[in-house]
Design a protein around this motif. Structure first.
Motif, PDB file in Angstrom:
ATOM      1  N   ALA A 110      13.310  27.683  69.582  1.00 23.52           N
ATOM      2  CA  ALA A 110      11.895  27.959  69.865  1.00 23.52           C
ATOM      3  C   ALA A 110      11.075  26.695  69.678  1.00 23.52           C
ATOM      4  N   ASP A 111      11.406  25.945  68.628  1.00 23.92           N
ATOM      5  CA  ASP A 111      10.677  24.710  68.350  1.00 23.92           C
ATOM      6  C   ASP A 111      10.875  23.684  69.469  1.00 23.92           C
ATOM      7  N   PHE A 112      11.987  23.785  70.178  1.00 22.88           N
ATOM      8  CA  PHE A 112      12.221  22.891  71.336  1.00 22.88           C
ATOM      9  C   PHE A 112      11.383  23.322  72.543  1.00 22.88           C
ATOM     10  N   GLY A 113      10.776  24.523  72.450  1.00 27.47           N
ATOM     11  CA  GLY A 113       9.951  24.979  73.561  1.00 27.47           C
ATOM     12  C   GLY A 113      10.493  26.187  74.297  1.00 27.47           C
ATOM     13  N   HIS A 114      11.689  26.639  73.941  1.00 28.90           N
ATOM     14  CA  HIS A 114      12.224  27.839  74.590  1.00 28.90           C
ATOM     15  C   HIS A 114      11.531  29.089  74.017  1.00 28.90           C
ATOM     16  N   ARG A 115      11.620  30.168  74.775  1.00 24.43           N
ATOM     17  CA  ARG A 115      11.113  31.452  74.298  1.00 24.43           C
ATOM     18  C   ARG A 115      12.296  32.182  73.670  1.00 24.43           C
ATOM     19  N   VAL A 116      12.206  32.512  72.388  1.00 26.39           N
ATOM     20  CA  VAL A 116      13.367  33.043  71.683  1.00 26.39           C
ATOM     21  C   VAL A 116      13.057  34.401  71.053  1.00 26.39           C
ATOM     22  N   VAL A 117      13.975  35.339  71.251  1.00 28.50           N
ATOM     23  CA  VAL A 117      13.871  36.621  70.559  1.00 28.50           C
ATOM     24  C   VAL A 117      15.068  36.722  69.610  1.00 28.50           C
ATOM     25  N   CYS A 118      14.778  36.839  68.315  1.00 28.35           N
ATOM     26  CA  CYS A 118      15.843  37.012  67.328  1.00 28.35           C
ATOM     27  C   CYS A 118      16.028  38.505  67.075  1.00 28.35           C
TER      28      CYS A 118
ATOM     29  N   GLU B 151      11.730  43.518  59.673  1.00 27.15           N
ATOM     30  CA  GLU B 151      10.383  43.823  59.157  1.00 27.15           C
ATOM     31  C   GLU B 151       9.869  42.672  58.323  1.00 27.15           C
ATOM     32  N   ALA B 152      10.745  42.166  57.426  1.00 25.62           N
ATOM     33  CA  ALA B 152      10.349  41.059  56.550  1.00 25.62           C
ATOM     34  C   ALA B 152      10.012  39.819  57.383  1.00 25.62           C
ATOM     35  N   LEU B 153      10.858  39.523  58.368  1.00 28.06           N
ATOM     36  CA  LEU B 153      10.611  38.340  59.202  1.00 28.06           C
ATOM     37  C   LEU B 153       9.268  38.457  59.932  1.00 28.06           C
ATOM     38  N   LYS B 154       8.956  39.674  60.361  1.00 29.61           N
ATOM     39  CA  LYS B 154       7.675  39.880  61.049  1.00 29.61           C
ATOM     40  C   LYS B 154       6.500  39.604  60.109  1.00 29.61           C
ATOM     41  N   ARG B 155       6.747  39.833  58.802  1.00 25.23           N
ATOM     42  CA  ARG B 155       5.688  39.564  57.808  1.00 25.23           C
ATOM     43  C   ARG B 155       5.734  38.117  57.320  1.00 25.23           C
TER      44      ARG B 155
ATOM     45  N   LEU C 225       8.456  32.608  69.404  1.00 23.17           N
ATOM     46  CA  LEU C 225       9.507  33.245  68.600  1.00 23.17           C
ATOM     47  C   LEU C 225       9.074  34.641  68.202  1.00 23.17           C
ATOM     48  N   SER C 226       9.974  35.621  68.421  1.00 20.75           N
ATOM     49  CA  SER C 226       9.655  36.974  67.964  1.00 20.75           C
ATOM     50  C   SER C 226      10.924  37.629  67.414  1.00 20.75           C
ATOM     51  N   PHE C 227      10.719  38.748  66.735  1.00 25.11           N
ATOM     52  CA  PHE C 227      11.829  39.429  66.060  1.00 25.11           C
ATOM     53  C   PHE C 227      11.855  40.894  66.457  1.00 25.11           C
ATOM     54  N   THR C 228      13.051  41.423  66.608  1.00 19.76           N
ATOM     55  CA  THR C 228      13.161  42.840  66.970  1.00 19.76           C
ATOM     56  C   THR C 228      14.519  43.404  66.536  1.00 19.76           C
ATOM     57  N   THR C 229      14.545  44.728  66.390  1.00 20.81           N
ATOM     58  CA  THR C 229      15.832  45.401  66.178  1.00 20.81           C
ATOM     59  C   THR C 229      16.362  45.947  67.501  1.00 20.81           C
ATOM     60  N   ASP C 230      15.537  45.819  68.541  1.00 23.27           N
ATOM     61  CA  ASP C 230      15.882  46.398  69.838  1.00 23.27           C
ATOM     62  C   ASP C 230      16.581  45.350  70.710  1.00 23.27           C
TER      63      ASP C 230
END
Ligand code: NAD
Ligand code: UGA
Length: 433
Positions: A20-28, A37-41, A64-69
Protein backbone atom coordinates in the motif's frame (compact mmCIF):
# COMPACT_ATOMS: atom_id res chain seq x y z
CA UNK A 1 -3.13 -2.21 -8.94
CA UNK A 2 -5.48 -3.91 -6.55
CA UNK A 3 -3.87 -6.47 -4.26
CA UNK A 4 -5.57 -8.81 -1.80
CA UNK A 5 -3.62 -10.28 1.08
CA UNK A 6 -5.16 -13.42 2.52
CA UNK A 7 -3.94 -13.77 6.11
CA UNK A 8 -2.99 -10.64 8.05
CA UNK A 9 -0.29 -11.95 10.39
CA UNK A 10 3.39 -10.99 10.37
CA UNK A 11 3.84 -11.57 6.68
CA UNK A 12 0.41 -10.64 5.35
CA UNK A 13 0.11 -7.44 7.35
CA UNK A 14 3.67 -6.22 6.77
CA UNK A 15 3.64 -7.10 3.05
CA UNK A 16 0.15 -5.61 2.68
CA UNK A 17 0.98 -2.29 4.29
CA UNK A 18 4.27 -2.03 2.37
CA UNK A 19 2.53 -2.70 -0.96
CA UNK A 20 0.00 0.00 0.00
CA UNK A 21 2.85 2.33 0.86
CA UNK A 22 4.22 1.76 -2.66
CA UNK A 23 0.91 3.12 -3.97
CA UNK A 24 -1.07 -0.05 -4.61
CA UNK A 25 -4.61 -0.47 -3.31
CA UNK A 26 -4.47 -3.28 -0.75
CA UNK A 27 -7.16 -5.20 1.10
CA UNK A 28 -5.89 -7.30 4.01
CA UNK A 29 -8.19 -10.22 4.77
CA UNK A 30 -8.17 -12.37 7.88
CA UNK A 31 -10.67 -14.90 9.15
CA UNK A 32 -10.00 -13.88 12.75
CA UNK A 33 -12.67 -11.22 13.29
CA UNK A 34 -11.05 -9.82 16.45
CA UNK A 35 -7.80 -9.19 14.55
CA UNK A 36 -9.61 -7.31 11.79
CA UNK A 37 -11.69 -5.32 14.27
CA UNK A 38 -8.53 -4.31 16.12
CA UNK A 39 -6.75 -3.36 12.89
CA UNK A 40 -9.71 -1.20 11.91
CA UNK A 41 -9.27 0.61 15.24
CA UNK A 42 -5.56 1.05 14.55
CA UNK A 43 -4.52 -1.61 17.09
CA UNK A 44 -1.73 -3.88 15.78
CA UNK A 45 -2.00 -7.64 16.43
CA UNK A 46 1.80 -7.91 16.62
CA UNK A 47 4.66 -5.82 17.93
CA UNK A 48 6.74 -4.70 14.97
CA UNK A 49 8.67 -1.40 15.02
CA UNK A 50 7.18 1.23 12.70
CA UNK A 51 4.13 -0.85 11.75
CA UNK A 52 1.43 1.12 13.53
CA UNK A 53 2.36 4.45 11.91
CA UNK A 54 2.72 2.92 8.46
CA UNK A 55 -0.71 1.28 8.76
CA UNK A 56 -2.30 4.52 9.98
CA UNK A 57 -0.79 6.54 7.09
CA UNK A 58 -1.96 4.13 4.43
CA UNK A 59 -5.46 3.75 5.89
CA UNK A 60 -5.70 7.54 5.95
CA UNK A 61 -4.66 7.68 2.29
CA UNK A 62 -7.39 5.12 1.46
CA UNK A 63 -4.89 2.65 0.06
CA UNK A 64 -5.22 0.06 2.82
CA UNK A 65 -8.31 -1.58 4.29
CA UNK A 66 -9.16 -4.62 6.39
CA UNK A 67 -11.95 -7.15 6.13
CA UNK A 68 -13.02 -10.64 7.10
CA UNK A 69 -14.90 -10.92 3.82
CA UNK A 70 -12.62 -12.65 1.34
CA UNK A 71 -14.87 -11.70 -1.61
CA UNK A 72 -14.40 -8.01 -0.79
CA UNK A 73 -10.65 -8.47 -1.01
CA UNK A 74 -10.43 -10.78 -4.01
CA UNK A 75 -13.02 -9.27 -6.34
CA UNK A 76 -11.28 -7.18 -8.97
CA UNK A 77 -7.81 -7.91 -7.57
CA UNK A 78 -4.92 -8.24 -10.01
CA UNK A 79 -2.92 -10.29 -7.52
CA UNK A 80 -4.13 -12.29 -4.53
CA UNK A 81 -1.41 -13.23 -2.06
CA UNK A 82 -1.73 -16.20 0.26
CA UNK A 83 0.05 -15.32 3.52
CA UNK A 84 -1.55 -17.79 5.92
CA UNK A 85 0.36 -19.91 8.43
CA UNK A 86 2.15 -23.16 7.54
CA UNK A 87 2.95 -24.57 11.01
CA UNK A 88 4.61 -27.91 11.67
CA UNK A 89 2.20 -30.80 11.29
CA UNK A 90 1.95 -32.71 14.55
CA UNK A 91 4.01 -35.88 14.53
CA UNK A 92 6.08 -35.79 11.38
CA UNK A 93 7.32 -32.20 11.02
CA UNK A 94 5.82 -31.74 7.56
CA UNK A 95 4.35 -28.30 6.87
CA UNK A 96 0.63 -28.28 7.66
CA UNK A 97 -0.90 -26.99 4.43
CA UNK A 98 -4.51 -27.03 5.61
CA UNK A 99 -4.72 -23.21 5.78
CA UNK A 100 -3.08 -22.72 2.38
CA UNK A 101 -5.43 -25.16 0.64
CA UNK A 102 -8.48 -23.73 2.43
CA UNK A 103 -7.45 -20.24 1.33
CA UNK A 104 -7.01 -21.49 -2.27
CA UNK A 105 -10.54 -22.89 -2.23
CA UNK A 106 -11.99 -19.69 -0.78
CA UNK A 107 -10.13 -17.52 -3.31
CA UNK A 108 -11.26 -19.71 -6.20
CA UNK A 109 -14.88 -19.39 -5.18
CA UNK A 110 -14.91 -15.60 -5.43
CA UNK A 111 -12.27 -14.58 -7.98
CA UNK A 112 -13.26 -12.80 -11.15
CA UNK A 113 -11.28 -11.92 -14.27
CA UNK A 114 -7.64 -12.92 -14.79
CA UNK A 115 -6.14 -13.31 -11.31
CA UNK A 116 -2.60 -14.08 -10.24
CA UNK A 117 -2.69 -16.16 -7.07
CA UNK A 118 0.63 -15.75 -5.29
CA UNK A 119 1.86 -18.05 -2.55
CA UNK A 120 3.86 -15.96 -0.10
CA UNK A 121 3.52 -18.46 2.73
CA UNK A 122 6.53 -20.76 3.06
CA UNK A 123 5.38 -23.99 1.40
CA UNK A 124 7.06 -27.27 0.43
CA UNK A 125 7.99 -27.93 -3.14
CA UNK A 126 4.98 -28.95 -5.19
CA UNK A 127 2.44 -26.95 -3.15
CA UNK A 128 1.91 -24.53 -6.04
CA UNK A 129 0.86 -27.46 -8.23
CA UNK A 130 -1.73 -28.50 -5.66
CA UNK A 131 -3.01 -24.93 -5.21
CA UNK A 132 -3.42 -24.75 -8.99
CA UNK A 133 -5.27 -28.07 -9.03
CA UNK A 134 -7.62 -26.95 -6.24
CA UNK A 135 -8.46 -23.67 -7.97
CA UNK A 136 -8.99 -25.40 -11.32
CA UNK A 137 -11.23 -28.01 -9.67
CA UNK A 138 -13.28 -25.35 -7.82
CA UNK A 139 -13.53 -23.00 -10.78
CA UNK A 140 -12.95 -24.77 -14.11
CA UNK A 141 -13.94 -21.52 -15.88
CA UNK A 142 -11.43 -19.26 -14.13
CA UNK A 143 -8.54 -17.45 -15.80
CA UNK A 144 -5.63 -17.50 -13.40
CA UNK A 145 -1.98 -18.33 -12.72
CA UNK A 146 -0.41 -19.63 -9.53
CA UNK A 147 2.93 -18.04 -8.68
CA UNK A 148 5.44 -18.67 -5.90
CA UNK A 149 6.88 -15.53 -4.29
CA UNK A 150 8.54 -16.47 -1.01
CA UNK A 151 9.10 -13.83 1.64
CA UNK A 152 12.49 -13.27 3.29
CA UNK A 153 11.64 -10.58 5.86
CA UNK A 154 12.79 -10.95 9.47
CA UNK A 155 10.60 -10.13 12.44
CA UNK A 156 11.75 -7.00 14.22
CA UNK A 157 13.15 -5.57 10.97
CA UNK A 158 10.22 -6.56 8.79
CA UNK A 159 9.39 -3.24 7.13
CA UNK A 160 12.98 -2.42 6.21
CA UNK A 161 13.53 -5.98 4.95
CA UNK A 162 10.40 -5.83 2.82
CA UNK A 163 11.16 -2.43 1.35
CA UNK A 164 14.85 -3.09 0.75
CA UNK A 165 15.11 -6.81 0.06
CA UNK A 166 18.38 -8.48 -0.93
CA UNK A 167 16.40 -10.09 -3.73
CA UNK A 168 12.89 -10.85 -4.92
CA UNK A 169 12.19 -14.40 -6.05
CA UNK A 170 9.25 -15.06 -8.38
CA UNK A 171 8.43 -18.60 -9.45
CA UNK A 172 6.41 -18.65 -12.64
CA UNK A 173 6.80 -19.50 -16.29
CA UNK A 174 3.54 -17.77 -17.28
CA UNK A 175 4.38 -14.55 -19.21
CA UNK A 176 1.15 -12.80 -18.20
CA UNK A 177 1.72 -13.59 -14.52
CA UNK A 178 5.30 -12.39 -14.85
CA UNK A 179 4.01 -9.05 -16.14
CA UNK A 180 1.64 -8.68 -13.19
CA UNK A 181 4.40 -9.56 -10.68
CA UNK A 182 6.73 -7.05 -12.34
CA UNK A 183 4.07 -4.37 -11.86
CA UNK A 184 3.53 -5.40 -8.23
CA UNK A 185 7.22 -4.92 -7.44
CA UNK A 186 7.94 -2.04 -9.86
CA UNK A 187 7.93 0.60 -7.07
CA UNK A 188 10.91 -1.22 -5.58
CA UNK A 189 12.99 -1.11 -8.73
CA UNK A 190 14.41 2.31 -7.78
CA UNK A 191 16.56 0.49 -5.23
CA UNK A 192 17.42 -2.08 -7.92
CA UNK A 193 17.03 -5.27 -5.92
CA UNK A 194 17.81 -8.34 -8.03
CA UNK A 195 14.54 -9.94 -9.17
CA UNK A 196 14.96 -13.61 -9.92
CA UNK A 197 12.33 -15.18 -12.14
CA UNK A 198 12.45 -18.92 -11.95
CA UNK A 199 10.35 -22.03 -12.25
CA UNK A 200 7.74 -22.39 -9.46
CA UNK A 201 9.23 -25.49 -7.83
CA UNK A 202 12.68 -23.93 -7.79
CA UNK A 203 11.29 -20.84 -6.09
CA UNK A 204 9.67 -22.99 -3.39
CA UNK A 205 12.97 -24.76 -2.77
CA UNK A 206 14.90 -21.46 -2.62
CA UNK A 207 12.91 -20.34 0.40
CA UNK A 208 13.60 -23.51 2.43
CA UNK A 209 17.21 -23.70 1.30
CA UNK A 210 17.79 -20.10 2.43
CA UNK A 211 16.31 -20.66 5.88
CA UNK A 212 18.09 -23.99 6.33
CA UNK A 213 21.42 -22.46 5.32
CA UNK A 214 21.01 -19.61 7.82
CA UNK A 215 20.02 -22.09 10.55
CA UNK A 216 23.10 -24.12 9.65
CA UNK A 217 25.35 -21.07 9.89
CA UNK A 218 24.07 -20.29 13.39
CA UNK A 219 24.36 -23.91 14.47
CA UNK A 220 27.89 -24.11 13.11
CA UNK A 221 29.06 -21.11 15.13
CA UNK A 222 27.25 -22.46 18.20
CA UNK A 223 29.27 -25.67 17.98
CA UNK A 224 32.46 -23.67 17.47
CA UNK A 225 31.47 -21.79 20.65
CA UNK A 226 31.35 -25.10 22.52
CA UNK A 227 34.81 -25.92 21.19
CA UNK A 228 36.11 -22.50 22.29
CA UNK A 229 34.77 -23.13 25.78
CA UNK A 230 36.38 -26.56 25.93
CA UNK A 231 39.83 -25.66 24.64
CA UNK A 232 40.13 -21.92 25.26
CA UNK A 233 39.25 -19.44 22.53
CA UNK A 234 36.89 -16.58 21.81
CA UNK A 235 34.00 -17.38 19.48
CA UNK A 236 33.31 -13.73 18.69
CA UNK A 237 36.84 -13.33 17.38
CA UNK A 238 36.60 -16.62 15.50
CA UNK A 239 33.34 -15.38 13.91
CA UNK A 240 35.04 -12.15 12.90
CA UNK A 241 38.07 -14.01 11.66
CA UNK A 242 36.04 -16.24 9.37
CA UNK A 243 33.32 -13.69 8.55
CA UNK A 244 35.81 -11.29 6.99
CA UNK A 245 36.23 -13.86 4.24
CA UNK A 246 33.67 -12.63 1.69
CA UNK A 247 32.86 -16.18 0.72
CA UNK A 248 31.65 -16.81 4.28
CA UNK A 249 30.28 -13.39 5.31
CA UNK A 250 29.95 -12.02 8.82
CA UNK A 251 26.17 -12.22 9.27
CA UNK A 252 24.38 -14.92 11.26
CA UNK A 253 27.55 -15.89 13.10
CA UNK A 254 26.45 -14.78 16.57
CA UNK A 255 26.70 -17.67 18.98
CA UNK A 256 23.79 -17.94 21.39
CA UNK A 257 21.23 -20.23 22.97
CA UNK A 258 20.13 -21.77 19.66
CA UNK A 259 17.81 -20.42 17.01
CA UNK A 260 14.08 -20.19 17.66
CA UNK A 261 11.11 -18.40 16.17
CA UNK A 262 8.21 -19.17 13.93
CA UNK A 263 10.36 -20.07 10.95
CA UNK A 264 13.78 -21.71 11.25
CA UNK A 265 12.59 -24.57 13.50
CA UNK A 266 9.49 -25.42 11.49
CA UNK A 267 11.09 -24.81 8.10
CA UNK A 268 14.15 -26.98 8.76
CA UNK A 269 11.82 -29.77 9.92
CA UNK A 270 9.60 -29.39 6.85
CA UNK A 271 12.58 -29.38 4.49
CA UNK A 272 14.05 -32.47 6.13
CA UNK A 273 10.66 -34.21 5.82
CA UNK A 274 10.21 -33.26 2.13
CA UNK A 275 13.71 -34.53 1.38
CA UNK A 276 13.11 -37.80 3.22
CA UNK A 277 9.85 -38.28 1.31
CA UNK A 278 11.74 -37.68 -1.94
CA UNK A 279 14.32 -40.32 -1.03
CA UNK A 280 17.13 -37.76 -0.78
CA UNK A 281 17.56 -37.15 2.96
CA UNK A 282 19.34 -33.91 3.89
CA UNK A 283 21.59 -35.24 6.60
CA UNK A 284 23.16 -31.84 7.31
CA UNK A 285 19.76 -30.27 7.93
CA UNK A 286 18.68 -33.20 10.11
CA UNK A 287 21.81 -32.73 12.21
CA UNK A 288 21.22 -28.97 12.51
CA UNK A 289 17.74 -29.65 13.88
CA UNK A 290 19.04 -32.15 16.39
CA UNK A 291 22.01 -30.04 17.54
CA UNK A 292 19.80 -26.97 17.96
CA UNK A 293 17.19 -28.80 20.05
CA UNK A 294 19.86 -30.17 22.38
CA UNK A 295 21.48 -26.78 22.65
CA UNK A 296 18.42 -25.08 24.16
CA UNK A 297 18.40 -27.61 26.99
CA UNK A 298 22.18 -27.39 27.37
CA UNK A 299 21.72 -23.67 28.09
CA UNK A 300 19.75 -24.56 31.22
CA UNK A 301 22.65 -26.82 32.25
CA UNK A 302 24.98 -23.85 31.82
CA UNK A 303 22.86 -21.86 34.27
CA UNK A 304 22.77 -24.79 36.69
CA UNK A 305 26.56 -25.13 36.50
CA UNK A 306 26.99 -21.40 37.14
CA UNK A 307 24.87 -21.87 40.27
CA UNK A 308 27.26 -24.47 41.62
CA UNK A 309 25.65 -27.58 40.16
CA UNK A 310 22.10 -27.28 41.51
CA UNK A 311 19.24 -24.82 41.25
CA UNK A 312 16.91 -26.76 43.51
CA UNK A 313 15.14 -24.26 45.76
CA UNK A 314 16.91 -21.37 44.04
CA UNK A 315 15.46 -18.43 42.13
CA UNK A 316 16.72 -17.61 38.65
CA UNK A 317 16.08 -14.26 36.98
CA UNK A 318 15.65 -14.38 33.20
CA UNK A 319 15.95 -11.27 31.04
CA UNK A 320 14.41 -11.69 27.60
CA UNK A 321 11.84 -14.33 26.68
CA UNK A 322 11.06 -13.76 22.99
CA UNK A 323 13.12 -15.70 20.42
CA UNK A 324 14.87 -12.47 19.40
CA UNK A 325 14.55 -8.76 20.23
CA UNK A 326 12.00 -6.33 18.74
CA UNK A 327 9.20 -8.84 18.51
CA UNK A 328 6.57 -10.21 20.89
CA UNK A 329 6.75 -13.60 19.16
CA UNK A 330 7.32 -16.49 21.57
CA UNK A 331 7.11 -19.29 19.00
CA UNK A 332 9.84 -21.89 19.71
CA UNK A 333 11.79 -19.34 21.77
CA UNK A 334 14.82 -20.89 23.53
CA UNK A 335 13.45 -19.43 26.79
CA UNK A 336 10.63 -22.01 26.71
CA UNK A 337 13.06 -24.95 26.86
CA UNK A 338 15.34 -23.19 29.35
CA UNK A 339 12.51 -22.33 31.75
CA UNK A 340 11.07 -25.86 31.54
CA UNK A 341 14.47 -27.40 32.34
CA UNK A 342 15.17 -24.97 35.19
CA UNK A 343 11.75 -25.56 36.71
CA UNK A 344 12.21 -29.32 36.35
CA UNK A 345 15.49 -28.94 38.25
CA UNK A 346 13.62 -27.29 41.13
CA UNK A 347 14.18 -23.60 40.41
CA UNK A 348 11.71 -20.76 40.60
CA UNK A 349 11.98 -18.49 37.57
CA UNK A 350 11.38 -14.74 37.59
CA UNK A 351 11.35 -13.04 34.20
CA UNK A 352 11.08 -9.77 32.37
CA UNK A 353 10.68 -9.11 28.65
CA UNK A 354 9.81 -5.72 27.11
CA UNK A 355 7.15 -7.11 24.71
CA UNK A 356 6.80 -10.87 25.11
CA UNK A 357 5.26 -11.29 28.56
CA UNK A 358 1.63 -11.34 27.47
CA UNK A 359 2.21 -14.36 25.23
CA UNK A 360 4.70 -15.87 27.67
CA UNK A 361 2.20 -15.91 30.54
CA UNK A 362 0.00 -18.39 28.71
CA UNK A 363 2.95 -20.64 27.83
CA UNK A 364 4.85 -20.50 31.14
CA UNK A 365 2.27 -20.04 33.89
CA UNK A 366 4.64 -20.75 36.81
CA UNK A 367 7.05 -17.96 36.00
CA UNK A 368 6.89 -14.82 38.15
CA UNK A 369 6.59 -11.92 35.69
CA UNK A 370 8.23 -8.65 36.69
CA UNK A 371 7.79 -4.98 35.80
CA UNK A 372 11.40 -4.35 34.79
CA UNK A 373 14.90 -5.80 34.74
CA UNK A 374 15.75 -4.67 38.26
CA UNK A 375 12.61 -6.01 39.90
CA UNK A 376 13.31 -9.27 38.07
CA UNK A 377 16.74 -9.59 39.70
CA UNK A 378 15.50 -8.84 43.22
CA UNK A 379 16.50 -11.70 45.51
CA UNK A 380 17.46 -14.03 42.64
CA UNK A 381 20.42 -16.39 43.01
CA UNK A 382 21.54 -15.77 39.42
CA UNK A 383 20.64 -13.77 36.34
CA UNK A 384 20.48 -15.29 32.86
CA UNK A 385 20.27 -12.97 29.84
CA UNK A 386 18.40 -14.92 27.16
CA UNK A 387 17.37 -12.30 24.57
CA UNK A 388 19.55 -9.35 23.59
CA UNK A 389 16.99 -6.51 23.81
CA UNK A 390 18.74 -3.12 23.56
CA UNK A 391 17.37 -2.24 26.99
CA UNK A 392 19.57 -4.97 28.52
CA UNK A 393 22.80 -3.78 26.94
CA UNK A 394 23.47 -0.96 29.35
CA UNK A 395 21.99 -2.15 32.63
CA UNK A 396 23.04 -0.42 35.85
CA UNK A 397 25.25 -3.32 36.86
CA UNK A 398 25.95 -2.03 40.37
CA UNK A 399 22.21 -1.94 40.96
CA UNK A 400 21.82 -5.44 39.48
CA UNK A 401 24.57 -6.65 41.82
CA UNK A 402 22.78 -5.20 44.83
CA UNK A 403 19.49 -6.84 43.76
CA UNK A 404 20.93 -10.32 43.25
CA UNK A 405 21.50 -12.65 46.20
CA UNK A 406 24.75 -13.77 44.60
CA UNK A 407 26.49 -11.84 41.82
CA UNK A 408 26.16 -14.53 39.16
CA UNK A 409 25.35 -13.70 35.53
CA UNK A 410 24.97 -16.10 32.62
CA UNK A 411 25.00 -14.04 29.43
CA UNK A 412 23.69 -16.28 26.64
CA UNK A 413 24.00 -13.51 24.03
CA UNK A 414 27.52 -12.25 24.82
CA UNK A 415 26.33 -8.67 25.27
CA UNK A 416 28.80 -7.85 28.07
CA UNK A 417 32.58 -8.03 28.22
CA UNK A 418 33.95 -10.81 30.37
CA UNK A 419 36.89 -8.79 31.76
CA UNK A 420 34.64 -5.88 32.69
CA UNK A 421 32.12 -8.12 34.42
CA UNK A 422 34.82 -9.87 36.43
CA UNK A 423 36.33 -6.53 37.40
CA UNK A 424 32.91 -5.54 38.72
CA UNK A 425 32.91 -8.62 40.90
CA UNK A 426 30.47 -10.84 39.01
CA UNK A 427 30.84 -14.54 38.51
CA UNK A 428 30.21 -14.24 34.77
CA UNK A 429 29.62 -16.96 32.18
CA UNK A 430 28.98 -16.31 28.50
CA UNK A 431 28.93 -18.33 25.28
CA UNK A 432 32.15 -19.50 23.64
CA UNK A 433 34.43 -17.06 25.39
P1 NAD B 1 0.63 -15.73 11.35
O1 NAD B 1 0.17 -16.90 12.10
O2 NAD B 1 1.17 -14.53 12.08
O3 NAD B 1 -0.55 -15.21 10.39
C1 NAD B 1 -1.34 -16.01 9.59
C2 NAD B 1 -2.73 -15.40 9.53
O4 NAD B 1 -3.50 -16.06 8.54
C3 NAD B 1 -3.53 -15.53 10.83
O5 NAD B 1 -3.92 -14.23 11.27
C4 NAD B 1 -4.76 -16.38 10.44
O6 NAD B 1 -5.93 -16.01 11.13
C5 NAD B 1 -4.85 -16.07 8.97
N1 NAD B 1 -5.59 -17.05 8.16
C6 NAD B 1 -5.45 -18.40 8.15
N2 NAD B 1 -6.29 -18.95 7.24
C7 NAD B 1 -6.96 -17.91 6.66
C8 NAD B 1 -7.95 -17.82 5.63
N3 NAD B 1 -8.42 -18.90 5.02
N4 NAD B 1 -8.41 -16.60 5.30
C9 NAD B 1 -7.95 -15.49 5.91
N5 NAD B 1 -7.02 -15.52 6.88
C10 NAD B 1 -6.52 -16.71 7.25
O7 NAD B 1 1.73 -16.28 10.32
P2 NAD B 1 3.02 -15.53 9.73
O8 NAD B 1 4.11 -15.52 10.74
O9 NAD B 1 2.59 -14.28 9.08
O10 NAD B 1 3.45 -16.58 8.61
C11 NAD B 1 2.69 -16.77 7.44
C12 NAD B 1 3.53 -17.53 6.44
O11 NAD B 1 4.66 -16.72 6.05
C13 NAD B 1 4.15 -18.83 6.96
O12 NAD B 1 4.19 -19.76 5.92
C14 NAD B 1 5.56 -18.43 7.35
O13 NAD B 1 6.46 -19.51 7.31
C15 NAD B 1 5.88 -17.42 6.28
N6 NAD B 1 6.91 -16.44 6.67
C16 NAD B 1 6.86 -15.86 7.90
C17 NAD B 1 7.82 -14.90 8.25
C18 NAD B 1 7.81 -14.26 9.61
O14 NAD B 1 8.72 -13.50 9.89
N7 NAD B 1 6.85 -14.50 10.47
C19 NAD B 1 8.77 -14.51 7.31
C20 NAD B 1 8.77 -15.12 6.04
C21 NAD B 1 7.83 -16.08 5.73
C1 UGA C 1 14.16 -15.73 9.62
C2 UGA C 1 15.01 -15.29 8.40
O1 UGA C 1 16.10 -14.48 8.85
C3 UGA C 1 14.17 -14.51 7.40
O2 UGA C 1 14.95 -14.21 6.25
C4 UGA C 1 12.97 -15.37 6.98
O3 UGA C 1 12.12 -14.65 6.12
C5 UGA C 1 12.19 -15.76 8.22
O4 UGA C 1 13.05 -16.47 9.15
C6 UGA C 1 11.05 -16.67 7.84
O5 UGA C 1 11.17 -17.46 6.95
O6 UGA C 1 10.03 -16.51 8.46
P1 UGA C 1 13.30 -14.52 11.84
O7 UGA C 1 12.88 -15.88 12.26
O8 UGA C 1 12.35 -13.39 11.97
O9 UGA C 1 13.73 -14.54 10.28
O10 UGA C 1 14.57 -14.10 12.69
P2 UGA C 1 16.16 -14.21 12.53
O11 UGA C 1 16.71 -12.85 12.71
O12 UGA C 1 16.57 -14.95 11.34
O13 UGA C 1 16.52 -15.05 13.84
C7 UGA C 1 16.11 -16.41 13.98
C8 UGA C 1 16.74 -17.01 15.22
O14 UGA C 1 18.15 -17.18 15.03
C9 UGA C 1 16.59 -16.18 16.48
O15 UGA C 1 16.31 -17.02 17.57
C10 UGA C 1 17.95 -15.52 16.64
O16 UGA C 1 18.27 -15.20 17.97
C11 UGA C 1 18.85 -16.61 16.11
N1 UGA C 1 20.15 -16.09 15.61
C12 UGA C 1 20.19 -15.31 14.50
C13 UGA C 1 21.32 -16.43 16.29
O17 UGA C 1 21.30 -17.16 17.31
N2 UGA C 1 22.52 -15.98 15.79
C14 UGA C 1 22.60 -15.19 14.68
O18 UGA C 1 23.72 -14.83 14.28
C15 UGA C 1 21.40 -14.86 14.02
Amino acid sequence: MKIAMIGSGYVGLVSGVCFADFGHRVVCVDKEASKIEALKRGVMPIYEPGLEDLVANNVRENRLSFTTDIAEGVRGADAVFIGVGTPSRRGDGHADLTYVYAAAREIAAVMDGYTVVVTKSTVPVGTGDEVERIIRETRPDAEFAVVSNPEFLREGAAIADFKRPDRIVVGTTDPRAREVMTEVYRPLFLNQPPILFTERRTSEIIKYAANAFLALKITFINEIADLCEAVGGNVQEVARGIGLDNRIGSKFLHAGPGYGGSCFPKDTRALAKSAQDAGTPLRIVETVIDVNERRKIAMADKVIKACGGSVSGKTIALLGLTFKPNTDDMREAPSLAIVAALEAAGATVRAYDPEGMEHARALMPNVVYCADAYECCEGADALAIVTEWDAFRALDLDRIKRMLKTATIVDLRNIYRADDMRRRGFSYTSVGR
